[in-house]
Motif scaffolding. Structure first.
Motif, PDB file in Angstrom:
ATOM      1  N   GLU A  98     115.652  28.699  55.993  1.00 25.57           N
ATOM      2  CA  GLU A  98     116.587  28.098  56.847  1.00 25.57           C
ATOM      3  C   GLU A  98     116.879  26.794  56.493  1.00 25.57           C
ATOM      4  O   GLU A  98     116.145  26.073  55.784  1.00 25.57           O
TER       5      GLU A  98
ATOM      6  N   ARG B 258     123.990  24.449  58.947  1.00 26.26           N
ATOM      7  CA  ARG B 258     124.043  25.291  57.880  1.00 26.26           C
ATOM      8  C   ARG B 258     125.602  25.284  57.263  1.00 26.26           C
ATOM      9  O   ARG B 258     126.601  24.979  57.936  1.00 26.26           O
TER      10      ARG B 258
ATOM     11  N   HIS C 275     123.942  37.680  55.160  1.00 24.52           N
ATOM     12  CA  HIS C 275     124.039  38.159  56.499  1.00 24.52           C
ATOM     13  C   HIS C 275     124.072  39.534  56.669  1.00 24.52           C
ATOM     14  O   HIS C 275     125.065  40.130  57.249  1.00 24.52           O
ATOM     15  N   ASP C 276     123.110  40.239  56.083  1.00 23.29           N
ATOM     16  CA  ASP C 276     122.492  41.594  56.576  1.00 23.29           C
ATOM     17  C   ASP C 276     123.521  42.551  55.798  1.00 23.29           C
ATOM     18  O   ASP C 276     123.593  43.630  56.355  1.00 23.29           O
TER      19      ASP C 276
ATOM     20  N   TYR D 261     131.409  42.478  51.470  1.00 22.32           N
ATOM     21  CA  TYR D 261     132.448  41.050  51.714  1.00 22.32           C
ATOM     22  C   TYR D 261     133.269  41.019  50.859  1.00 22.32           C
ATOM     23  O   TYR D 261     134.438  40.923  51.174  1.00 22.32           O
TER      24      TYR D 261
ATOM     25  N   THR E   7     134.278  36.920  56.595  1.00 18.12           N
ATOM     26  CA  THR E   7     132.895  36.575  56.767  1.00 18.12           C
ATOM     27  C   THR E   7     132.050  37.167  57.748  1.00 18.12           C
ATOM     28  O   THR E   7     130.890  37.639  57.687  1.00 18.12           O
ATOM     29  N   GLY E   8     133.032  37.340  59.049  1.00 15.92           N
ATOM     30  CA  GLY E   8     132.385  37.756  60.087  1.00 15.92           C
ATOM     31  C   GLY E   8     131.302  36.626  60.736  1.00 15.92           C
ATOM     32  O   GLY E   8     130.622  36.890  61.816  1.00 15.92           O
ATOM     33  N   GLU E   9     131.281  35.346  60.405  1.00 14.58           N
ATOM     34  CA  GLU E   9     130.335  34.287  60.750  1.00 14.58           C
ATOM     35  C   GLU E   9     131.197  33.126  61.255  1.00 14.58           C
ATOM     36  O   GLU E   9     132.425  33.074  61.063  1.00 14.58           O
ATOM     37  N   ASN E  10     130.417  32.377  61.701  1.00 13.23           N
ATOM     38  CA  ASN E  10     131.210  31.067  62.085  1.00 13.23           C
ATOM     39  C   ASN E  10     131.796  30.490  60.933  1.00 13.23           C
ATOM     40  O   ASN E  10     131.073  29.959  60.232  1.00 13.23           O
TER      41      ASN E  10
ATOM     42  N   SER F 131     130.224  27.196  59.367  1.00 14.66           N
ATOM     43  CA  SER F 131     128.659  27.186  58.881  1.00 14.66           C
ATOM     44  C   SER F 131     128.794  27.553  57.140  1.00 14.66           C
ATOM     45  O   SER F 131     127.765  27.743  56.610  1.00 14.66           O
ATOM     46  N   PHE F 132     130.192  27.225  56.716  1.00 10.26           N
ATOM     47  CA  PHE F 132     130.249  27.302  55.216  1.00 10.26           C
ATOM     48  C   PHE F 132     130.704  26.049  54.687  1.00 10.26           C
ATOM     49  O   PHE F 132     131.508  25.189  55.215  1.00 10.26           O
TER      50      PHE F 132
END
Length: 499
Positions: A248, A271, A289-290, A296, A463-466, A469-470
């Motif tokens: 992390e 992050r 991210h699994d 992606y 990305t399907g993420e926040n 966070s990049f």
């Protein structure tokens, strides 16, 4: 081993061979970061496993490679210029015994491309020698070097990686144990760093407060569970290790005979993974991210088709990194996918200069066209990025020479307008084509019928993420870690001119 090379060992002292080879190249892509690897596995041939781990991470750096192993207090180290397969052979690996190992494959972002700067970086302390492999880039190297100089530290290289190692050594020599010394040293460091650090007592894996560069943990289960660290999961797969989790942001993991312990050393981790790792740098079979990055990149292409469809007969990718997005574009748009360029994957680097005629013919040492596929076709060519535009122009010319009637270029990332300070070797801003020219101007310069980039919003959406966070500073200029003014001036030439 070549006749002029030698490898020797002294009790308690790291020994490594040095030479003077230097490689210079200037491709039309951001250069990869570095690859780091480490494992604690007393039952295994740790040097050989590290060799294969680095082999899988070769795409992250092709200038030099190195491995350090620990057997009690004895440290063995070998590093040299070249690819992993060029640096190591069975005879060398047999001379690297131990219970734990640290490996590195390098592309230089701080320090020249010289053997002396190859990693792992080594530093002696009162508790023994440490070996450090670093992926990333510090932005406070001037201040850190001044602080270490005040402490009487002597430098052997020009790298920020050595500074981190020497900062840890300085803290150890002040009386601290390995863990407390490392955490104290990290508080002196500002910037991006994913680290694998070997010591006589155990192995560390560390990410900076923002986790800008990746680092993953894997397990080897051969009776006793052992732990592996790697920049990407492809480095785990090759040795049969199972992905456990990411290290992390702001975390230190400590791996010993007792297992794995975790320490969250940063006050406020936030992050900010480099988005270019997902777009281009990391291997498509690596997990983030699994899911694989191939998945992606397919979605990038699908989003690109939504945003910038054009009628055509064929969609193709620039091999290899443009291919997943091209397939995604084809699926979403309904335009058939095909191969129009074949890549010579064995070309390597050569010191033999091409003839003038070969130079004029452009890219054919690396890429060649399929004329029967391209003749009479309206072509969409998909690539992951444009940095300088020189290679793009050559590719477009080759496609037209092969008979393409129209060439439309689609880029599966936004325009690169700002340099990276966090471990990717990008040009100064005035050399980035999108920082100095409009899309229409670039379109004209590279000779395409149309050019379109993926939007920043679209890139983050899939990305399907926040999206917060990049790190996407190379597209926006919004740097998550403050850049000192003198460092900014070295690359942000256009901003400086506006002041």
């Amino acid at each position: 081993m070549m006749p002029n090379q030698s490898l020797s060992f002294e009790q308690g002292n790291p020994i490594s061979y040095q030479d003077q080879n230097d490689f210079h190249h200037l491709p039309d892509k951001p250069e990869e970061a570095c690859g780091v690897f480490g494992l604690y596995a007393p039952e295994e041939d740790v040097a050989k496993l590290t060799y294969f781990g680095l082999y899988a991470l070769q795409h992250r750096g092709q200038e030099s490679a190195g491995i350090a192993t620990f057997e009690g207090d004895q440290v063995y180290c070998y590093k040299d210029m070249g690819l992993v397969s060029q640096v190591f052979n069975n005879d060398i690996l047999r001379k690297l015994p131990g219970t734990l190992a640290v490996g590195h494959t390098r592309y230089s972002t701080t320090g020249s491309s010289l053997k002396v700067n190859a990693q792992p970086a080594l530093a002696k302390t009162r508790l023994g020698t440490l070996a450090l492999a670093h992926n990333g880039n510090l932005v406070n190297t001037v201040e850190l070097r001044q602080e270490l100089t005040k402490r009487g530290v002597n430098f052997n290289t020009t790298t920020d990686s050595e500074m981190i190692a020497l900062a840890i050594a300085s803290e150890v020599d002040s009386g601290k144990d390995w863990l407390k010394a490392a955490i104290s040293a990290f508080e002196l460091c500002t910037g991006a760093y994913s680290l694998v650090i070997g010591t006589p007592e155990g192995l560390m894996g560390v990410r900076d407060t923002n986790g800008i560069r990746p680092l993953v943990i894997g397990t080897l289960n051969e009776g006793t569970t052992r732990y592996v660290l790697a920049s990407e999961t492809c480095g785990l797969d090759i040795i049969g290790a199972e992905y456990l989790r990411d290290v992390e942001p702001g975390e230190l993991v400590w791996i010993t005979e007792d297992g794995l312990a975790s320490f969250h050393w940063a006050q406020k981790p936030a992050r900010k993974l480099c988005i270019f790792e997902m777009i281009y740098f990391a291997r498509p079979d690596s997990l983030m991210h699994d899911e694989t990055l191939y998945s992606y990149r397919l979605r990038l292409g699908e989003q690109l088709a939504v945003e910038s469809y054009v009628e055509a007969d064929l969609v193709m990718g620039v091999p290899d990194s443009g291919v997943p997005a091209a397939i995604g574009f084809s699926r979403k748009s309904g335009v058939p996918y095909g191969e129009g360029l074949i890549k010579n994957r064995y070309v390597g680097r050569t010191f033999i200069q091409p003839t003038q005629h070969m130079r004029e013919s452009g890219i054919r040492m690396k890429l060649n066209t399929l004329k029967d596929v391209l003749t009479g076709k309206r072509v969409i060519i998909v690539d992951d990025s444009i940095v300088r535009g020189t290679t793009s122009r050559k590719i477009v010319k080759a496609l037209r020479d092969a008979g393409a009637t129209e060439v439309h270029m689609r880029i599966s990332s936004p325009p690169v307008t700002h340099p990276c300070f966090y471990g990717i070797d990008t040009d100064t801003q005035d050399q980035l084509i999108a920082a100095t020219k409009s899309v229409k101007d670039i379109e004209k310069q590279i000779g395409v019928d149309s050019l379109a980039y993926l939007s920043w919003e679209g890139m983050l959406k899939v990305t399907g993420e926040n999206p917060n966070s990049f790190c996407s500073a190379c597209f926006t200029g919004d740097y998550p870690i403050s850049i000192p003014e003198d460092v900014k001036r070295s690359k942000l030439i256009l901003e400086n001119a506006k002041i």
